[in-house]
Design an enzyme around this catalytic site. Structure first.
Site, PDB file in Angstrom:
ATOM      1  N   HIS A  87     101.632  42.194 -19.910  1.00 30.64           N
ATOM      2  CA  HIS A  87     101.723  43.458 -19.171  1.00 30.64           C
ATOM      3  C   HIS A  87     100.355  44.072 -18.946  1.00 30.64           C
ATOM      4  CE1 HIS A  87     106.076  43.430 -19.475  1.00 30.64           C
ATOM      5  NE2 HIS A  87     106.086  44.452 -18.653  1.00 30.64           N
ATOM      6  N   LYS A 120     114.801  45.996 -25.704  1.00 30.00           N
ATOM      7  CA  LYS A 120     115.611  46.745 -26.655  1.00 30.00           C
ATOM      8  C   LYS A 120     114.947  48.079 -26.958  1.00 30.00           C
ATOM      9  CE  LYS A 120     113.661  44.759 -30.862  1.00 30.00           C
ATOM     10  NZ  LYS A 120     113.291  45.950 -31.635  1.00 30.00           N
TER      11      LYS A 120
END
Lengths: 195, 280
Positions: A37, A102
């Site tokens: 990322h 999550k």
């Protein structure tokens, strides 16, 4: 009860998905975690292209174990999404339509999801072996030097997930837990082994 | 005096890390089944079913339960009559870790430097805790410790006047703030007393104790249950998506402390709490 969906996610499907829906995802998804990322958003900041066409795609926050011989993928469960929050609005601006991970997302991510009509799925943390069995092929797209953190394209079949935050911003992490406050007391009497 | 070749330690470290990563401990399995029976949330029950199915699949295929195969934590307790031969003990431990993670197809998650973050490529170095006891036995405990839950852990130096209420508030608040992040259902290790680092050490040691055991002191056994009730009444539930199964157990360990202080540490582990031990 499970809704079977395929990627890339089309606009109509995204509108239909509601927080709490159980889904089985099939198609291509891209696995990336912290280091990938950072590299992707650094590239955007430098005016460079991303290593794949992100428009309409789904990113899965995960980094696997190596596969045993004869297996397509090693255990491959989700990691905590919140660590990717600071990178996510820039990717939503580029057309990212789905995320799988999550845990909670921050307000900037949820705002971006509303604005660009994107959806966030919760996968179950700690079931990496089961998730690996839904992966049918795997190809490293970029950042191979990052090892388990490389950007990987996965073809999945019936990957189990739950719509945690839908494109209207409805958030299961906000709406569900308050329903169960204080409920444990009632259960203890039934089953002493809990304590 | 007993001589022990460090190659024996290397072999056991390797075997235990592989085994710990593939097989969910039976005490955790039992708790999961018990909570599955009474969980009131639909999503919660579905999550618990998937966790149990995953454990069976991992064991059958001999693959890791969870892809976060952790940083390798090793507790080694050796009798003072033991003389290790054949090289450095710590190097032997790291060699065992290296072999387990390579040959066991486990993820290498360790970076050489906390700020310059380059992967060491073999999951070493391990975090090793040594202790010396009388006698000539060696007890080896290994724990592949995942970081989703480790990141949610905390230490606080309470005032003695904060007392047990202060401890309860800090532990419950740490779990509440952790929410979905540590992959509930979790196991909560609590260290009370000693110094700052001793409390943290005890909180990790507490995670090695079986979930069907209690603190030997009745007062703390009661406190374990009080904390578990309060935590499971928070509503967080499996994966933070609501329910009564937030923690499977609270294990407390204590140590004498200074009369001016009350250190408390909370170390959290996820449902995939992996540890193995052997006495050699």
């Amino acid at each position: 009860m499970f809704k079977k969906i395929t990627t890339p996610l089309d606009e109509q499907l995204i509108q239909e998905l509601k927080a709490g829906d159980r889904v089985l995802i099939s198609g291509i998804i891209y696995a990336a975690r912290d280091a990938a990322h950072k590299k992707m958003t650094d590239a955007l900041a430098a005016g460079e292209d991303l290593p794949f066409d992100i428009n309409g795609q789904v990113i899965y926050y995960a980094g696997p174990c190596p596969p045993k011989p004869g297996m397509v993928a090693g255990p491959f469960g989700p990691t905590t999404s919140g660590r990717m929050d600071r990178y996510t609005p820039a990717l939503l601006d580029q057309g990212l339509k789905g995320m799988i991970g999550k845990g909670l997302r921050d307000a900037a991510v949820i705002d971006g999801m509303r604005k660009h009509k994107a959806v966030y799925f919760a996968a179950i943390g700690g079931i990496g072996a089961l998730i690996a069995s839904t992966i049918k092929s795997l190809r490293t797209v970029a950042y191979e030097e990052l090892g388990a953190e490389a950007l990987v394209e996965l073809q999945v079949e019936d990957f189990p997930a739950i719509v945690a935050i839908d494109c209207t911003g409805r958030d299961l992490y906000d709406s569900e837990p308050p329903k169960y406050i204080g409920k444990f007391e009632e259960c203890i009497n039934e089953e002493k082994v809990l304590l | 005096m007993r001589e022990m070749d460090v190659a024996i330690i290397r072999e056991w470290v390797k075997k235990l890390f592989m085994h710990a990563n593939y097989y969910l401990c039976d005490d955790i399995m039992k708790k999961l089944l018990a909570y599955r029976k009474v969980e009131v949330s639909d999503i919660g029950r579905e999550v618990l079913d998937k966790i149990l199915e995953n454990a069976r699949l991992a064991a059958e295929s001999e693959i890791a339960i969870c892809q976060d195969t952790g940083i390798s934590v090793v507790f080694i307790e050796f009798g003072q009559e033991v003389h290790f031969t054949g090289g450095s003990l710590e190097e032997a431990i790291n060699a065992g870790v290296r072999e387990a993670y390579a040959e066991g197809y486990l993820r290498k998650s360790v970076v050489r430097d906390p700020l310059n973050r380059v992967n060491t490529g073999d999951n070493t170095p391990a975090v090793v805790h040594y202790s010396m006891v009388p006698g000539e036995k060696v007890k080896l405990q290994v724990m592949p410790k995942g970081f989703g839950s480790e990141n949610m852990s905390a230490v606080k130096m309470l005032k003695p006047a904060d007392g047990v209420d202060g401890v309860v508030e800090f532990v419950v608040e740490t779990v509440r703030k952790a929410g979905s992040n540590p992959c509930p259902p979790i196991i909560v290790g609590v260290g009370i007393g000693g110094t700052m680092e001793k409390a943290a050490f005890l909180s990790k040691k507490a995670l090695l104790r079986r979930l069907d055991s209690q603190n030997r002191d009745g007062y703390y056994a009661n406190l374990e249950q009080t904390l578990l009730k309060k935590i499971n009444n928070l509503g967080i539930g499996p994966q933070g998506l609501g329910g009564i199964t937030t923690a499977l157990a609270v294990n407390i360990e204590t140590y004498p402390t200074h009369f001016a202080g009350l250190p408390v540490a909370v170390n959290i582990t996820c449902h995939a709490s992996r540890h193995e031990e052997v006495e050699i």
